[in-house]
Design an enzyme around this catalytic site. Structure first.
Site, PDB file in Angstrom:
ATOM      1  N   LYS A  60     -20.229  69.815  51.140  1.00 32.06           N
ATOM      2  CA  LYS A  60     -21.063  69.373  50.014  1.00 32.06           C
ATOM      3  C   LYS A  60     -20.249  68.642  48.957  1.00 32.06           C
ATOM      4  CE  LYS A  60     -22.330  72.220  46.271  1.00 32.06           C
ATOM      5  NZ  LYS A  60     -22.110  71.593  44.996  1.00 32.06           N
ATOM      6  N   ASN A  61     -19.155  69.269  48.512  1.00 37.44           N
ATOM      7  CA  ASN A  61     -18.445  68.696  47.362  1.00 37.44           C
ATOM      8  C   ASN A  61     -17.638  67.450  47.722  1.00 37.44           C
ATOM      9  OD1 ASN A  61     -19.643  70.459  45.633  1.00 37.44           O
ATOM     10  ND2 ASN A  61     -17.934  71.912  45.562  1.00 37.44           N
ATOM     11  N   ARG A  80     -29.419  73.857  47.545  1.00 40.44           N
ATOM     12  CA  ARG A  80     -28.601  72.752  47.038  1.00 40.44           C
ATOM     13  C   ARG A  80     -27.344  72.583  47.881  1.00 40.44           C
ATOM     14  NH1 ARG A  80     -26.767  73.505  41.337  1.00 40.44           N
ATOM     15  NH2 ARG A  80     -25.536  71.806  42.137  1.00 40.44           N
ATOM     16  N   ASP A 100     -15.526  79.242  44.138  1.00 39.16           N
ATOM     17  CA  ASP A 100     -16.818  79.105  44.825  1.00 39.16           C
ATOM     18  C   ASP A 100     -17.019  80.154  45.914  1.00 39.16           C
ATOM     19  OD1 ASP A 100     -17.308  76.998  43.165  1.00 39.16           O
ATOM     20  OD2 ASP A 100     -16.919  75.438  44.646  1.00 39.16           O
ATOM     21  N   CYS A 153     -25.259  73.853  38.069  1.00 39.08           N
ATOM     22  CA  CYS A 153     -25.371  75.300  37.886  1.00 39.08           C
ATOM     23  C   CYS A 153     -24.785  75.713  36.541  1.00 39.08           C
ATOM     24  CB  CYS A 153     -24.609  76.039  38.988  1.00 39.08           C
ATOM     25  SG  CYS A 153     -25.417  75.989  40.581  1.00 39.08           S
ATOM     26  N   ILE A 208     -11.535  80.326  36.670  1.00 36.14           N
ATOM     27  CA  ILE A 208     -12.009  78.945  36.468  1.00 36.14           C
ATOM     28  C   ILE A 208     -13.219  78.896  35.524  1.00 36.14           C
ATOM     29  CG2 ILE A 208     -12.774  76.803  37.603  1.00 36.14           C
ATOM     30  CD1 ILE A 208     -10.005  77.648  38.594  1.00 36.14           C
ATOM     31  N   ARG A 251     -19.285  73.468  30.633  1.00 36.51           N
ATOM     32  CA  ARG A 251     -18.732  72.579  31.671  1.00 36.51           C
ATOM     33  C   ARG A 251     -18.489  71.203  31.059  1.00 36.51           C
ATOM     34  NH1 ARG A 251     -21.665  73.490  37.435  1.00 36.51           N
ATOM     35  NH2 ARG A 251     -19.737  72.536  38.131  1.00 36.51           N
ATOM     36  N   PRO A 252     -17.398  71.087  30.274  1.00 35.25           N
ATOM     37  CA  PRO A 252     -17.135  69.813  29.593  1.00 35.25           C
ATOM     38  C   PRO A 252     -16.732  68.722  30.583  1.00 35.25           C
ATOM     39  CG  PRO A 252     -15.279  71.308  29.298  1.00 35.25           C
ATOM     40  CD  PRO A 252     -16.320  72.071  30.064  1.00 35.25           C
ATOM     41  N   ILE A 253     -16.858  67.449  30.149  1.00 35.26           N
ATOM     42  CA  ILE A 253     -16.348  66.349  30.994  1.00 35.26           C
ATOM     43  C   ILE A 253     -15.333  65.515  30.206  1.00 35.26           C
ATOM     44  CG2 ILE A 253     -18.336  66.238  32.564  1.00 35.26           C
ATOM     45  CD1 ILE A 253     -19.207  63.681  31.009  1.00 35.26           C
TER      46      ILE A 253
HETATM   47  N1  EPU Z   1     -12.712  71.235  32.698  1.00 34.60           N
HETATM   48  C1  EPU Z   1     -12.523  70.816  31.411  1.00 34.60           C
HETATM   49  N2  EPU Z   1     -12.797  69.512  31.123  1.00 34.60           N
HETATM   50  C2  EPU Z   1     -13.235  68.631  32.059  1.00 34.60           C
HETATM   51  C3  EPU Z   1     -13.425  69.067  33.373  1.00 34.60           C
HETATM   52  C4  EPU Z   1     -13.155  70.391  33.680  1.00 34.60           C
HETATM   53  O1  EPU Z   1     -12.127  71.571  30.541  1.00 34.60           O
HETATM   54  O2  EPU Z   1     -13.449  67.458  31.719  1.00 34.60           O
HETATM   55  C5  EPU Z   1     -12.432  72.638  33.032  1.00 34.60           C
HETATM   56  C6  EPU Z   1     -13.705  73.385  33.441  1.00 34.60           C
HETATM   57  O3  EPU Z   1     -14.380  73.900  32.321  1.00 34.60           O
HETATM   58  C7  EPU Z   1     -13.155  74.449  34.369  1.00 34.60           C
HETATM   59  C8  EPU Z   1     -11.949  73.783  35.020  1.00 34.60           C
HETATM   60  O4  EPU Z   1     -11.606  72.670  34.186  1.00 34.60           O
HETATM   61  O5  EPU Z   1     -12.724  75.556  33.635  1.00 34.60           O
HETATM   62  C9  EPU Z   1     -12.133  73.278  36.425  1.00 34.60           C
HETATM   63  O6  EPU Z   1     -13.289  72.471  36.492  1.00 34.60           O
HETATM   64  P1  EPU Z   1     -13.417  71.308  37.573  1.00 34.60           P
HETATM   65  O7  EPU Z   1     -13.521  70.021  36.833  1.00 34.60           O
HETATM   66  O8  EPU Z   1     -12.361  71.467  38.611  1.00 34.60           O
HETATM   67  O9  EPU Z   1     -14.849  71.621  38.221  1.00 34.60           O
HETATM   68  P2  EPU Z   1     -15.966  70.594  38.600  1.00 34.60           P
HETATM   69  O10 EPU Z   1     -15.358  69.340  39.117  1.00 34.60           O
HETATM   70  O11 EPU Z   1     -16.993  70.471  37.515  1.00 34.60           O
HETATM   71  C10 EPU Z   1     -16.092  71.305  41.107  1.00 34.60           C
HETATM   72  C11 EPU Z   1     -17.150  71.793  42.034  1.00 34.60           C
HETATM   73  C12 EPU Z   1     -17.524  73.219  41.677  1.00 34.60           C
HETATM   74  C13 EPU Z   1     -16.274  74.099  41.727  1.00 34.60           C
HETATM   75  C14 EPU Z   1     -15.153  73.508  40.834  1.00 34.60           C
HETATM   76  C15 EPU Z   1     -13.838  74.262  40.946  1.00 34.60           C
HETATM   77  C16 EPU Z   1     -18.358  69.774  42.568  1.00 34.60           C
HETATM   78  C17 EPU Z   1     -19.586  68.968  42.408  1.00 34.60           C
HETATM   79  N3  EPU Z   1     -18.308  70.938  41.909  1.00 34.60           N
HETATM   80  O12 EPU Z   1     -16.657  71.353  39.802  1.00 34.60           O
HETATM   81  O13 EPU Z   1     -18.392  73.634  42.694  1.00 34.60           O
HETATM   82  O14 EPU Z   1     -16.572  75.394  41.260  1.00 34.60           O
HETATM   83  O15 EPU Z   1     -14.932  72.139  41.208  1.00 34.60           O
HETATM   84  O16 EPU Z   1     -13.393  74.259  42.262  1.00 34.60           O
HETATM   85  O17 EPU Z   1     -17.440  69.395  43.273  1.00 34.60           O
HETATM   86  C18 EPU Z   1     -20.123  74.860  43.673  1.00 34.60           C
HETATM   87  O18 EPU Z   1     -20.007  74.142  44.685  1.00 34.60           O
HETATM   88  O19 EPU Z   1     -20.816  75.911  43.651  1.00 34.60           O
HETATM   89  C19 EPU Z   1     -19.442  74.482  42.446  1.00 34.60           C
HETATM   90  C20 EPU Z   1     -19.762  74.968  41.263  1.00 34.60           C
END
Ligand code: EPU
Length: 432
Positions: A22-23, A399, A307, A117, A329, A122-124
């Site tokens: 998926k990811n 999903r 996950d 979810c 995480i 979940r900042p970007i």
């Molecule tokens: N973070 C920040 N700022 C950012 C981005 C992330 O502070 O701009 C922090 C997050 O708050 C978190 C950490 O960094 O504490 C890691 O977040 P990451 O960005 O790695 O997560 P993500 O890309 O939003 C993906 C998967 C998630 C999975 C995480 C960690 C996708 C679409 N989602 O999320 O998958 O938990 O990586 O491996 O790829 C799932 O499949 O159920 C799922 C939630």
């Protein structure tokens, strides 16, 4: 409305085949926007997040052809728009990849802030900082991210990730792949889907090295062409079936996997007394004796994946002794705990720590899924519990898991998909 109805307490036997990741899929599909030719993508999982991201591409003007159940062809040569509306973007987290892909292709993106979810904040910010480092002007207005490359093309740069973020690493790669010059991403995330995205882009003519290590180098190219690529198997779907057998007991072959990607999960299961045998592209999981307690800390790859945390917690509810989970995480990934308690589980949560005192048996109850992996964990707990468990809000589970019911039935589970409206009208008929 539909729900799962499970009669638990039966060991699992036989074999199950894992779908594409998926990811990886939700990043590779938007990445096809960067190519000036047809991308044929194979081993695409049939899950609702994929349906949604394909719909977004179609809305943007891409031609999307489903060649068969797991193969899709995407032709992005006639894209009409670089703006992704709120009603689509908000439904999934991975819509953030459209920012990097559109910015990389057109030098412009307007994308609604992503949904997904609820796992806590979940900042970007790291995504946006990466785009800025590459020369984009970025603002958030009216719930939309506006990103523009002032001269129409981004410039290669050094990007340091404050945190090894999966999404920000992939987004930086998407934006940098057609930039002018070389980009270096330091403290990059190393998950298998990062390597998969880099391999996909390289197949289409990109020049990316180092994916899977913490320094990724992207030499920008003028254009990407079309091609054919097959997505890797889903590490977490495979781990979920491993955990299901660990919890319910039995002997199952899990096919179409990359065993190396499962090491972080199988190491823990072995500690818990589960036997895991590795074959070329399959693993066999056997659990006959009692489960032993263990401690888990979730970490970026190659650590134990967040996950898989809820699914392994379902197993630990039935292990001998007290186990401790440290969620490293996400701040809000214990929302399943209240539901597990309805089955008779003993769990205490304090912030990032959960303490699970194993019990001899769980007993079935009505449960409500609250996010994707929590929902999968409830299915596992239901398979291990005595009696009937009903799980509602299954759209969360759909999903990310293709044909979950059919796959579990194939290994002997007593699980059914039930239409709740049919049940209601049956009851009304009986009452009348
Ligand atoms: N973070 C920040 N700022 C950012 C981005 C992330 O502070 O701009 C922090 C997050 O708050 C978190 C950490 O960094 O504490 C890691 O977040 P990451 O960005 O790695 O997560 P993500 O890309 O939003 C993906 C998967 C998630 C999975 C995480 C960690 C996708 C679409 N989602 O999320 O998958 O938990 O990586 O491996 O790829 C799932 O499949 O159920 C799922 C939630």
């Amino acid at each position: 409305m539909q729900k799962y109805v499970i009669q638990g307490g039966k060991p699992l036997t036989g074999s199950v085949t894992i779908s594409g990741a998926k990811n990886a899929a939700v990043a590779i599909i938007p990445a096809a926007l960067l190519a000036d030719g047809v991308c044929r993508i194979e081993n695409v999982p049939q899950i609702s997040d994929v349906t949604l991201i394909l719909r977004i591409l179609q809305e943007l003007g891409a031609r999307v052809k489903l060649v068969n159940r797991h193969t899709v062809e995407i032709d992005s040569r006639h894209i009409l728009s670089f703006c992704v509306p709120d009603e689509l973007s908000r439904k999934m987290r991975a819509s953030y990849y459209l920012i990097g892909a559109l910015l990389g292709r057109f030098g412009r993106a307007v994308v609604s802030m992503p949904g997904g979810c609820d796992l806590g904040t979940r900042p970007i910010d790291l995504h946006l900082k990466s785009f800025q480092a590459l020369g984009a002007k970025v603002s958030v207005e009216g719930g939309y991210v506006h990103a523009t490359a002032p001269e129409g093309r981004l410039h290669g740069a050094g990007i340091y990730m404050d945190q090894a973020s999966v999404g920000a690493t992939m987004n930086a790669m998407l934006a940098a792949v057609r930039a002018h010059g070389t980009t270096t991403i330091e403290n990059a995330a190393k998950e298998p889907h990062i390597v998969d995205l880099a391999n996909f882009l390289n197949t289409m003519g990109a020049d990316i090295a180092g994916a899977g290590t913490d320094v990724i180098r992207v030499r920008g190219v003028r254009a990407l062409h079309g091609g054919t690529y097959s997505i890797i198997p889903d590490q977490i779907e495979a781990g979920t079936y491993l955990a299901a057998v660990a919890a319910a007991g039995g002997d199952v072959f899990i096919r179409n996997v990359i065993p190396k990607h499962l090491d972080c999960i199988t190491a823990k299961l072995e500690e818990m007394g589960v036997q895991v045998e590795e074959y070329g592209d399959a693993v066999r999981v056997i659990r006959r004796g009692p489960l032993r307690r263990t401690n888990i800390k979730t970490m970026p790859y190659p650590g134990f994946p967040t996950d898989m945390q809820p699914q392994i917690a379902a197993c630990l509810c039935l292990a001998n002794g007290t186990s401790v989970i440290n969620e490293g995480i996400w701040e809000n990934r214990y929302r399943y705990v209240a539901e597990f308690r309805r089955l008779g589980a003993h769990i205490q949560v304090d912030g990032k720590i959960a303490v699970i005192e194993g019990v001899d048996r769980l007993t079935g109850a009505p449960l409500r899924a609250c996010d994707l992996r929590a929902g999968a964990a409830m299915v596992i707990a239901g398979l291990a519990a005595e009696g009937m468990t009903e799980i509602s809000c299954i759209h969360y589970i759909e999903r990310g898991y293709e044909n979950l019911v059919e796959k579990l039935q194939g290994i002997g589970a007593d699980i059914r998909l039930v239409d709740t409206q049919d049940e209601d009208s049956q009851r009304a008929g009986q009452a009348g």
